[in-house]
Design a protein around this motif. Structure first.
Motif, PDB file in Angstrom:
ATOM      1  N   GLY A   1     -17.684   2.294 -16.380  1.00 14.43           N
ATOM      2  CA  GLY A   1     -16.933   2.544 -15.380  1.00 14.43           C
ATOM      3  C   GLY A   1     -16.058   3.766 -15.893  1.00 14.43           C
ATOM      4  N   ALA A   2     -14.632   3.903 -15.455  1.00 13.74           N
ATOM      5  CA  ALA A   2     -13.933   5.039 -15.750  1.00 13.74           C
ATOM      6  C   ALA A   2     -12.395   4.261 -15.694  1.00 13.74           C
TER       7      ALA A   2
ATOM      8  N   GLN B   1     -15.430   9.622 -10.003  1.00 15.00           N
ATOM      9  CA  GLN B   1     -16.963   9.860  -9.974  1.00 15.00           C
ATOM     10  C   GLN B   1     -17.274  11.070 -10.827  1.00 15.00           C
ATOM     11  N   ALA B   2     -16.390  12.049 -11.013  1.00 14.55           N
ATOM     12  CA  ALA B   2     -16.784  13.296 -11.859  1.00 14.55           C
ATOM     13  C   ALA B   2     -16.791  12.878 -13.122  1.00 14.55           C
ATOM     14  N   ALA B   3     -16.042  11.789 -13.627  1.00 18.27           N
ATOM     15  CA  ALA B   3     -16.125  11.688 -15.121  1.00 18.27           C
ATOM     16  C   ALA B   3     -17.123  10.637 -15.422  1.00 18.27           C
ATOM     17  N   ILE B   4     -17.644   9.874 -14.434  1.00 19.09           N
ATOM     18  CA  ILE B   4     -18.812   9.063 -14.633  1.00 19.09           C
ATOM     19  C   ILE B   4     -20.181   9.911 -14.393  1.00 19.09           C
ATOM     20  N   ARG B   5     -20.153  10.701 -13.643  1.00 14.77           N
ATOM     21  CA  ARG B   5     -21.175  11.875 -13.371  1.00 14.77           C
ATOM     22  C   ARG B   5     -21.523  12.619 -14.560  1.00 14.77           C
ATOM     23  N   GLU B   6     -20.426  13.161 -15.058  1.00 18.35           N
ATOM     24  CA  GLU B   6     -20.567  14.093 -16.342  1.00 18.35           C
ATOM     25  C   GLU B   6     -20.593  13.246 -17.452  1.00 18.35           C
TER      26      GLU B   6
END
Length: 717
Positions: free
Chosen positions: A260-261, A217-222
């Motif tokens: 995605g991530a 979630q952090a990777a997608i958000r940032e």
């Protein structure tokens, strides 16, 4: 398909139709159609076989009439399809043969054309269209094959690496797991795909045991690569915990949009355990397992900060084992190491749980007392240590006694930093050693001057050795009955360029503590043997000369070898040399010590026990070793006229000596009253100012020359 040649094989049995087709292609668009014509299936197969070896001659398109004389049914065309697997086959049909054309498409034909459209306008365009479509399909197939190969290679690669790989979509639903991810999570890919990542990967902070933030979630958000916080644990599906480290990055499409991530992580349990082990090794002593100097400095710095915050005090005890070097040298490093371990354990038993017992190096230990209320708290611990160290250590078959000298510094009075605290405690420890060892001393400011003087003295002693500033004086010993000189004692003096003649009481203790006593003692032995050999060579009749030997020298591994070399090089008969040993030396009840004494007796060197009666030597020692002489301490001689106990001790020593067939020498005889009392108790020999002061070599040589002509002081005794 502009401006290039297309090879066409026309299979048509009607000449008129063949002419019409060839003419139509000849008048077509910019493409060049090179047409070859055959009338039967068999001829077409032969023509195709001939051009297989030449790529430039291969046919791109085959126009196939369906009413050939050797073609009965769709099966008859199969040899043609097999001969040209890469060619584009188009059936030429009419309404009557349209069903056959559809059947051929199932066998391998690409498409069919109605003969009614064969003209110079439609036929070239139709051929170009189907050729381009075929080419596009081939490109797509090749691209698909490439993608498939790339996917397979990626799959093999991802399943071969040692890291776990998990991919998700935008909302964190799992879309992929490699084999390592399956192993580490306990989830098979088929089960995990479609599930939320938090269900498949349960990650916690091992310090708080709380769920860690989802890195996907952090990777997608940032929209950038992120990592887990330190010290994270993955809880596997079966509940087993794994320490992991990871890196998570967003997945983008060709337009840069996040799809995605992907999360890549690995097990760091072994490496983390190794890192902890390496950190422990870096901060702890390998032999004793106690904190080392590095960790001590860290803990002392922290203790000072906390004591400053809480307005408390910190105590530091600096300990050094007394005479440990003798044990190490005589019994070997293996025994010495075991003794250090035993000492460390005993020190630990004297400390509080909050205190730190550290090995500073060698035979030095430091105990950190955190947050004490009064300096006396440190004194209580020091006293407890001295009492504990009074008990013997049992190392294998050895019963070893070792004491400690302790220096104490207290924060903030004796220092407000790690270095100043350590320096103050070290200074106090040296003062404890100079005060007789086996005691503790608190730091005082005036001790710094003592330490500086000691360091200066040690440096001057090194210079004195190098520049030959030492000299020997000889104090004679006389038979108390006859007055004849029977022996002498070699006494070292130091001719310091600034202070003049320095008595050994001022420098021998420092030389023992620093280890300089070994080279100094070696010099005394050599000079004594050289002098005695010189007197023998001059025709004199020298008397045996005694040399004091410390425990440090006697315990040195090369003592016997060096003494034997000195005797050999000087040519002195061994019976002219006596070695004086204190009773403290005799307490070293070790195999190496006994072996050394046996070798000395075998060599013919005579042994003297100095200051007999002041220590704790065993009478059995006198029985097992051929001791030549017992020397009575000067303190007993000094008090014998006024103290009955001193006189009784002297009488007992004389009786013991005579019973064991040993000579008895009384030291410190200063007046005639003492002489007469010693004669009355049948003491054999006397030494002291009453007979003469220590003499330089020349003066003593004169005494040797005239010892029988009535002019020696012994006659006057």
């Amino acid at each position: 398909m502009k401006n290039y040649t297309v090879n066409v094989l026309l299979v048509e049995d009607k000449e008129s139709d063949a002419r019409l087709i060839r003419l139509a292609l000849a008048k077509g668009d910019n493409s060049v159609f090179r047409v070859q014509w055959v009338t039967q299936i068999s001829a077409a197969v032969q023509r195709l076989a001939r051009c297989q070896g030449n790529p430039a001659e291969r046919f791109d398109i085959i126009l196939l009439d369906l009413t050939l004389p050797d073609a009965e049914g769709p099966e008859a065309f199969i040899p043609l399809f097999e001969a040209a697997p890469e060619a584009l086959i188009l059936a030429l049909s009419n309404p009557e043969t349209e069903d056959t054309a559809r059947a051929l498409m199932k066998k391998g034909a690409y498409d069919y054309l109605g003969k009614q459209f064969v003209n110079s306008h439609w036929l070239p365009r139709a051929l170009r269209y189907v050729a381009e479509r075929k080419q596009t399909e081939n490109i797509l197939l090749e691209s698909k094959a490439v993608l498939l190969n790339a996917h397979e290679r990626a799959e093999v690669t991802l399943n071969s690496i040692g890291d776990a790989v998990v991919a998700t979509d935008m909302v964190g639903i799992v879309t992929y797991l490699n084999l390592m991810a399956e192993t580490m999570t306990g989830w098979h890919q088929e089960e995990a795909i479609g599930r939320p990542l938090a269900e498949v990967l349960k990650i916690i902070d091992c310090r708080t045991r709380e769920i860690a933030e989802n890195p996907v979630q952090a990777a997608i958000r940032e929209n950038q690569a992120v990592g887990l916080v330190a010290n994270c644990m993955l809880i596997r599906r079966d509940g087993f915990e794994l320490a992991i480290e990871d890196s998570t990055a967003p997945i983008h499409n060709h337009q840069g949009q996040v799809l995605g991530a992907v999360m890549v992580f690995h097990d760091v349990g072994a490496s983390r355990e190794m890192a902890l082990k390496m950190t422990h090794l870096a901060q702890h002593d390998v032999l004793t397992g106690k904190p080392n100097r590095l960790l001590l400095q860290e803990r002392l710095a922290l203790a000072i900060v906390q004591a400053q915050r809480h307005h408390r005090q910190v105590g530091l005890l600096f300990l050094d084992l007394d005479y440990f070097k003798y044990i190490n040298d005589s019994l070997g490093h293996a025994v010495g190491d075991q003794l250090l371990i035993s000492v460390a354990d005993r020190l630990q038993s004297c400390a509080r749980a909050s205190d730190a017992v550290c090995r500073h190096g060698g035979d030095e230990f430091v105990i950190l007392l955190t947050e004490i209320e009064h300096p006396q708290d440190a004194a209580l611990v020091a006293g407890k240590i001295l009492a504990a160290m009074a008990q013997p250590h049992f190392i294998g078959t050895h019963e070893l006694q070792v004491s400690v000298s302790i220096g104490i510094s207290v924060y903030p009075n004796d220092g407000d930093s790690v270095d100043s605290m350590m320096k103050s405690a070290d200074t106090a420890m040296y003062h404890a050693k100079s005060s007789g060892r086996n005691n503790y001393q608190f730091f005082r400011v005036d001790m710094n001057n003592c330490v500086m003087q000691r360091l200066l003295l040690e440096n001057n002693l090194r210079r004195a050795l190098k520049q030959q500033e030492f000299v020997l004086h000889y104090q004679p010993q006389f038979d108390l009955k006859s007055g004849v000189m029977t022996g002498a004692e070699a006494l070292i003096r130091w001719l310091d360029p600034e202070q003049g003649l320095v008595h050994p009481d001022h420098f021998i203790p420092v030389s023992v503590e620093s280890g300089l006593i070994v080279p100094i003692g070696r010099w005394v032995l050599r000079q004594t043997c050289i002098q005695l050999s010189g007197w023998l060579a001059a025709g004199l009749r020298p008397v045996p000369v005694a040399v004091n030997v410390s425990m440090v020298e006697l315990s040195h591994s090369q003592f016997i070898t060096e003494l034997a070399n000195i005797l050999r090089e000087t040519g002195l008969p061994a019976n002219y040399l006596k070695l004086e040993l204190t009773e403290q030396v005799l307490t070293q009840d070790t195999e190496a010590f006994h072996r050394t004494l046996q070798i000395l007796m075998t060599m013919g060197v005579r042994l003297v026990i100095d200051d007999f009666g002041t220590g704790h030597s065993s009478l059995s020692f006198l029985k097992h070793y051929a001791i030549d002489t017992l020397k009575i301490d000067r303190a007993f001689v000094h008090d014998m006229a006024t103290n009955p106990d001193a006189a009784a001790i002297i009488s007992a020593v004389i009786d013991i000596g005579h019973n064991f067939k040993q000579q008895v020498v009384a030291k410190g005889v200063e007046d005639r009253q003492q002489l007469m009392m010693l004669r009355a108790q049948q003491c054999d020999t006397g030494q002291g100012f009453h007979f003469g002061h220590p003499l330089e070599a020349g003066e003593f040589e004169y005494l040797l020359k005239h010892q029988n002509d009535g002019t020696s002081e012994g006659k006057q005794a």
